[in-house]
Design an enzyme around this catalytic site. Structure first.
Site, PDB file in Angstrom:
ATOM      1  N   HIS B 237      46.955 103.094  -9.989  1.00 44.31           N
ATOM      2  CA  HIS B 237      46.929 103.467 -11.391  1.00 44.31           C
ATOM      3  C   HIS B 237      45.553 103.945 -11.820  1.00 44.31           C
ATOM      4  O   HIS B 237      45.427 104.945 -12.510  1.00 44.31           O
ATOM      5  CB  HIS B 237      47.434 102.389 -12.339  1.00 44.31           C
ATOM      6  CG  HIS B 237      47.610 102.985 -13.711  1.00 44.31           C
ATOM      7  ND1 HIS B 237      48.656 103.834 -14.004  1.00 44.31           N
ATOM      8  CD2 HIS B 237      46.825 102.992 -14.791  1.00 44.31           C
ATOM      9  CE1 HIS B 237      48.508 104.308 -15.213  1.00 44.31           C
ATOM     10  NE2 HIS B 237      47.405 103.816 -15.723  1.00 44.31           N
ATOM     11  N   TYR B 241      43.047 107.710 -13.792  1.00 44.06           N
ATOM     12  CA  TYR B 241      41.890 107.886 -14.688  1.00 44.06           C
ATOM     13  C   TYR B 241      40.764 108.597 -13.961  1.00 44.06           C
ATOM     14  O   TYR B 241      39.989 109.339 -14.571  1.00 44.06           O
ATOM     15  CB  TYR B 241      41.443 106.541 -15.265  1.00 44.06           C
ATOM     16  CG  TYR B 241      42.519 105.983 -16.154  1.00 44.06           C
ATOM     17  CD1 TYR B 241      42.781 106.589 -17.375  1.00 44.06           C
ATOM     18  CD2 TYR B 241      43.330 104.942 -15.763  1.00 44.06           C
ATOM     19  CE1 TYR B 241      43.815 106.155 -18.174  1.00 44.06           C
ATOM     20  CE2 TYR B 241      44.360 104.486 -16.550  1.00 44.06           C
ATOM     21  CZ  TYR B 241      44.601 105.100 -17.762  1.00 44.06           C
ATOM     22  OH  TYR B 241      45.624 104.676 -18.535  1.00 44.06           O
ATOM     23  N   HIS B 388      56.668 112.864 -15.832  1.00 45.05           N
ATOM     24  CA  HIS B 388      55.489 112.337 -16.522  1.00 45.05           C
ATOM     25  C   HIS B 388      54.199 112.805 -15.852  1.00 45.05           C
ATOM     26  O   HIS B 388      53.303 113.316 -16.505  1.00 45.05           O
ATOM     27  CB  HIS B 388      55.554 110.805 -16.543  1.00 45.05           C
ATOM     28  CG  HIS B 388      54.265 110.141 -16.894  1.00 45.05           C
ATOM     29  ND1 HIS B 388      53.739 110.168 -18.164  1.00 45.05           N
ATOM     30  CD2 HIS B 388      53.380 109.445 -16.140  1.00 45.05           C
ATOM     31  CE1 HIS B 388      52.594 109.518 -18.178  1.00 45.05           C
ATOM     32  NE2 HIS B 388      52.339 109.063 -16.955  1.00 45.05           N
ATOM     33  N   PHE B 389      54.102 112.654 -14.525  1.00 43.89           N
ATOM     34  CA  PHE B 389      52.771 112.941 -13.969  1.00 43.89           C
ATOM     35  C   PHE B 389      52.510 114.433 -13.757  1.00 43.89           C
ATOM     36  O   PHE B 389      51.375 114.811 -13.534  1.00 43.89           O
ATOM     37  CB  PHE B 389      52.419 112.071 -12.759  1.00 43.89           C
ATOM     38  CG  PHE B 389      53.280 112.159 -11.538  1.00 43.89           C
ATOM     39  CD1 PHE B 389      53.306 113.316 -10.772  1.00 43.89           C
ATOM     40  CD2 PHE B 389      54.001 111.055 -11.114  1.00 43.89           C
ATOM     41  CE1 PHE B 389      54.061 113.382  -9.623  1.00 43.89           C
ATOM     42  CE2 PHE B 389      54.771 111.121  -9.955  1.00 43.89           C
ATOM     43  CZ  PHE B 389      54.797 112.278  -9.216  1.00 43.89           C
ATOM     44  N   HIS B 390      53.549 115.274 -13.915  1.00 44.66           N
ATOM     45  CA  HIS B 390      53.242 116.704 -13.874  1.00 44.66           C
ATOM     46  C   HIS B 390      52.663 117.211 -15.194  1.00 44.66           C
ATOM     47  O   HIS B 390      52.037 118.272 -15.214  1.00 44.66           O
ATOM     48  CB  HIS B 390      54.474 117.527 -13.478  1.00 44.66           C
ATOM     49  CG  HIS B 390      54.717 117.531 -12.000  1.00 44.66           C
ATOM     50  ND1 HIS B 390      55.276 116.475 -11.336  1.00 44.66           N
ATOM     51  CD2 HIS B 390      54.429 118.457 -11.036  1.00 44.66           C
ATOM     52  CE1 HIS B 390      55.348 116.748 -10.032  1.00 44.66           C
ATOM     53  NE2 HIS B 390      54.840 117.940  -9.833  1.00 44.66           N
ATOM     54  N   ARG B 451      64.202 109.995  -8.357  1.00 44.91           N
ATOM     55  CA  ARG B 451      63.175 110.909  -7.858  1.00 44.91           C
ATOM     56  C   ARG B 451      63.286 110.950  -6.334  1.00 44.91           C
ATOM     57  O   ARG B 451      64.010 110.155  -5.734  1.00 44.91           O
ATOM     58  CB  ARG B 451      61.795 110.408  -8.288  1.00 44.91           C
ATOM     59  CG  ARG B 451      61.398 109.116  -7.598  1.00 44.91           C
ATOM     60  CD  ARG B 451      60.175 108.444  -8.201  1.00 44.91           C
ATOM     61  NE  ARG B 451      58.932 109.063  -7.768  1.00 44.91           N
ATOM     62  CZ  ARG B 451      57.734 108.467  -7.942  1.00 44.91           C
ATOM     63  NH1 ARG B 451      57.634 107.281  -8.506  1.00 44.91           N
ATOM     64  NH2 ARG B 451      56.632 109.072  -7.549  1.00 44.91           N
ATOM     65  N   ARG B 452      62.577 111.857  -5.681  1.00 47.44           N
ATOM     66  CA  ARG B 452      62.398 111.883  -4.228  1.00 47.44           C
ATOM     67  C   ARG B 452      63.721 111.853  -3.464  1.00 47.44           C
ATOM     68  O   ARG B 452      63.895 111.050  -2.558  1.00 47.44           O
ATOM     69  CB  ARG B 452      61.582 110.674  -3.801  1.00 47.44           C
ATOM     70  CG  ARG B 452      60.252 110.578  -4.470  1.00 47.44           C
ATOM     71  CD  ARG B 452      59.542 109.303  -4.089  1.00 47.44           C
ATOM     72  NE  ARG B 452      58.102 109.482  -4.204  1.00 47.44           N
ATOM     73  CZ  ARG B 452      57.226 108.560  -3.885  1.00 47.44           C
ATOM     74  NH1 ARG B 452      57.613 107.408  -3.442  1.00 47.44           N
ATOM     75  NH2 ARG B 452      55.939 108.798  -4.008  1.00 47.44           N
TER      76      ARG B 452
END
Lengths: 163, 577
Positions: B237, B241, B388-390, B451-452
């Site tokens: 995580h 950042y 979300h992470f794209h 996902r995946r």
């Protein structure tokens, strides 16, 4: 044009707003945990069994078991690349305790019903007690990558209305 | 155009070296950035295939060099999320703080870091390309890849830590030589970011070096998969950042000048970086809400800390928004929203960053959903998560890095940007491509699509697919839009790098270090605020906050690790692909 004292005063106010918002969100989640608005958020108690010796446990013969006292338990084993059993029939409106364990690598399962989403780490037993209200067939799929046959690992939950 | 030699000193013999004359660290920086972008090029090239998979179009069967969807996905994730970011950040956060402090880094150390990383990446790439590490970028044991993959991953992290230590050492040396002075903002933020990464990378280093490498070499029989997951997400995580803070540095400290304005609040910017240093790491358990075998108590405490990371992000949104409004006012803008029209939208450096910020608003909001124990069950391991992470790392970070490359590559090489128009188009198309992608993926996730998953062979999805026709089509379309954006972006970058024209030293693109509003007012004779100056003096003690961050991590993680280490459940490795 604003001077930097004024901007910093506004920004301190904004900081307070952000902190209050965060605390409210936290309180909201805690409240839904305590009241079980979202079922099962306290999770199942941690239990580990040796995944190489499932034959010595209740997972030796996977499937639905009704005890003499009427409690209903279902035992499922996840291994590459299938769930055993891969079709589970449960009665509607009856509390059912589902037990999952992975035998080889990490698998995962999300049920469209009952807020179940488990990361199945080998040997770590995942337990959920749920009462399924609506009858129907719910198909789901292993949701943690487990190898080349990952996409063939499906699981069907059939909730049967009482006869 | 001819290159003017620097006055008073004799120019070096080679014309290429002339460009780096005076600042030889430019060359190593350029190597870090360009190697990172080349890795991104390969990773991004596989992206559309992943997107088409969602639209149920299987391209993999026609590709002789990729054995499976999962091998492609492993390359896509490892190269984009781990390799590209680490190279780019190592170059950027070496160069900027050194220039801000006026100190030249030790070039032997910097090159050693570059080659450590590169040898590592070549080893890991060899394993993944040979289908010997089809583990996806999370490489959870008991799936076991080639030792080359794990050793390579460790070297990649070690390379970044060499740069981290170098920048921190340079900063402490500068502090000794400048007692009582405040660290320039960019250097301050860079040091805070590297300090955070030193703490945060420990989990991955221990996982790979202590457990996975000996196990993959056959020296140990088993690895505890739950312990490995917990170590992975300890870093996993905080690493987000590590990806996003360099973008924040650009938004806070460079963008105001690029927009024609000043930094609205210097002290709040420092405060938010201290909060990131403290709160980035002790939050990783929120990736493991669905793992039975971990205590619900620590999950709940880490949920609170995860929510608290919202605070510095909200501060950033405020501060950067205020800086932009000040810039627009300086350009004659006004009104509640009318000022936005006065911003330099024709400048790709500016526009790409603002689009990156906009994508981060839904990105952050979705992150709060993931962080909530109550809601995570509905989205964990579904298509929602890559959605979300794209729009976080894939847009907020990546599009900002595009913007940085639009000025930093011309700065380093003195070659002008090949096409401003094409750069602008690439930014807009990347933004819209990612927004369409994210809408599709979040929507599919709510339907329950995992996902995946290789759709062409999936047996349990037909009912969900029938309910998800529209979002699945959106994901497929977004892949095509992003492919066009990537072609435009890399065309601009390669045309720039391979261009023959170099501008003179005087015409070099400057590093856009921005002034703060307080500084401007002080220069105008309004004086600074003693209260704020006091806050900056407290915040200046980054070592104290480093120690606090370490202590907080120990409190939040030590009980979990002790209980995992006291009850080890090792299992042997398997190769199932």
């Amino acid at each position: 044009m604003l001077d930097h004292h004024t901007i910093e005063r506004y920004e301190l106010g904004w900081l307070v707003v952000a902190v209050v918002m965060v605390l409210l969100m936290f309180a909201g989640v805690i409240a839904s945990m305590i009241t079980e608005t979202v079922p099962g958020m306290f999770g199942s108690p941690a239990r580990y069994i040796n995944p190489t010796q499932l034959s010595k446990t209740e997972f030796a013969a996977p499937g639905l078991k009704v005890s003499p006292d009427g409690s209903v338990n279902a035992y499922m084993v996840a291994r590459a690349f299938q769930f055993q059993p891969n079709v589970l029939r449960v009665p509607a409106n009856t509390p059912v305790t589902l037990h999952f364990v992975a035998a080889d690598v990490i698998h995962g399962l999300m049920l469209g019903q009952g807020n179940v989403n488990a990361e199945l780490v080998p040997g770590q037993v995942a337990t959920f007690t749920r009462t399924f209200k609506s009858a129907g067939t719910f198909v789901s799929q292993c949701n943690e990558y487990c190898g080349s046959g990952h996409q063939t690992m499906s699981f069907t939950l059939i909730v049967e209305a009482p006869k | 155009m001819t290159t003017a030699p620097p006055p008073t000193v004799s120019a070096p013999a080679s014309p290429a070296e002339q460009v780096y004359f005076g600042h030889p660290e430019k060359k190593v920086t350029l190597y870090f950035l360009v190697t990172g972008l080349l890795m991104l090029l390969i990773g991004v090239a596989i992206g559309p295939l992943q997107a088409l998979n969602y639209a149920n179009i299987d391209v993999y069967q026609y590709l002789p060099f990729l054995k499976s969807y999962y091998q492609g996905l492993s390359l896509h994730g490892v190269l984009n999320a781990l390799v590209f970011t680490t190279y780019f950040i190592s170059g950027l956060l070496l160069y900027l703080p050194c220039r801000a402090l006026g100190v030249r880094p030790n070039l032997v150390v910097a090159w050693a870091a570059y080659w450590t990383m590169t040898i590592g990446v070549l080893m890991a790439a060899w394993a993944v390309l040979g289908n010997n590490a089809t583990l996806l970028y999370t490489f959870y044991p008991p799936l076991q890849g080639s030792p080359l993959f794990y050793i390579g991953a460790a070297l990649l992290v070690v390379g970044s830590l060499i740069i981290a230590v170098q920048v921190i050492v340079i900063w402490t040396g500068w502090k000794r030589q400048h007692p009582g002075e405040t660290t320039p903002l960019v250097a301050y933020m860079s040091v805070a970011t590297w300090m955070m990464w030193v703490i945060a990378s420990l989990g991955l280093v221990v996982e790979v070096v202590v457990f996975l490498i000996p196990w993959s070499l056959g020296w140990t029989k088993g690895v505890d998969p739950l312990l490995a997951r917990t170590l992975f997400w300890y870093t996993g995580h905080a690493i987000v950042y590590f990806w996003v803070l360099p973008a924040y540095i650009s938004w806070y400290a460079l963008l105001p000048r690029q927009a024609g304005g000043v930094i609205a609040s210097d002290s709040m910017a420092r405060l938010s970086f201290v909060l990131f240093l403290l709160l980035s790491t002790p939050v990783g358990l929120h990736h493991q809400y669905s793992d039975t075998g971990l205590s619900i108590g620590w999950k709940t405490v880490q949920m609170l800390l995860t929510f608290l990371v919202v605070v510095p992000s909200m501060l950033t949104a405020f501060s950067v928004g205020a800086s932009l409004e000040l810039a627009a006012q300086a350009r004659g803008g006004g009104g509640y929203f009318g000022w936005t029209r006065r911003l330099p939208w024709k400048d790709p450096v500016f526009t790409a960053q603002v689009l990156a910020m906009i994508s981060f608003i839904p990105g952050g909001a979705g992150g709060i959903v993931n962080a909530s124990l109550a809601l995570d069950t509905a989205v964990h391991n579904t298509a929602w998560i890559p959605g979300h992470f794209h729009i976080t790392v894939g847009t907020a970070t990546t599009l900002t890095f595009f913007a940085i490359s639009f000025w930093l590559l011309p700065h380093l090489t003195r070659k002008p940007l090949a096409s401003v128009k094409m750069a602008l188009w690439s930014a807009w198309l990347w933004f819209w491509g990612m927004i369409i992608f994210a809408v599709g993926m979040h929507w599919e996730g709510l339907i329950g699509i995992p996902r995946r998953t290789y759709f062409a062979g999936a047996t349990g999805l037909s009912e969900m697919i029938s309910r998800a026709q529209v979002p699945l089509a959106l994901t497929g379309i977004s892949g095509m839009v992003l492919a066009v954006a990537a072609v435009l972006y890399f065309t601009v970058i390669f045309r720039t790098l391979l261009g023959r024209t170099r501008v003179s030293a005087q015409a070099e693109v400057p590093i856009p270090f921005s002034q703060s509003l307080a500084e401007v007012e002080a220069l105008a004779g309004n004086g600074g605020s003693p209260k704020i100056a006091g806050a900056v003096r407290v915040l200046e003690r980054l070592w104290v906050f480093f120690a606090l961050a370490l202590a907080l991590v120990l409190v939040m993680y030590l009980p979990t690790f002790i209980s995992l280490l006291l009850n080890p459940h090792p299992v042997p490795g398997l190769r199932l692909w």
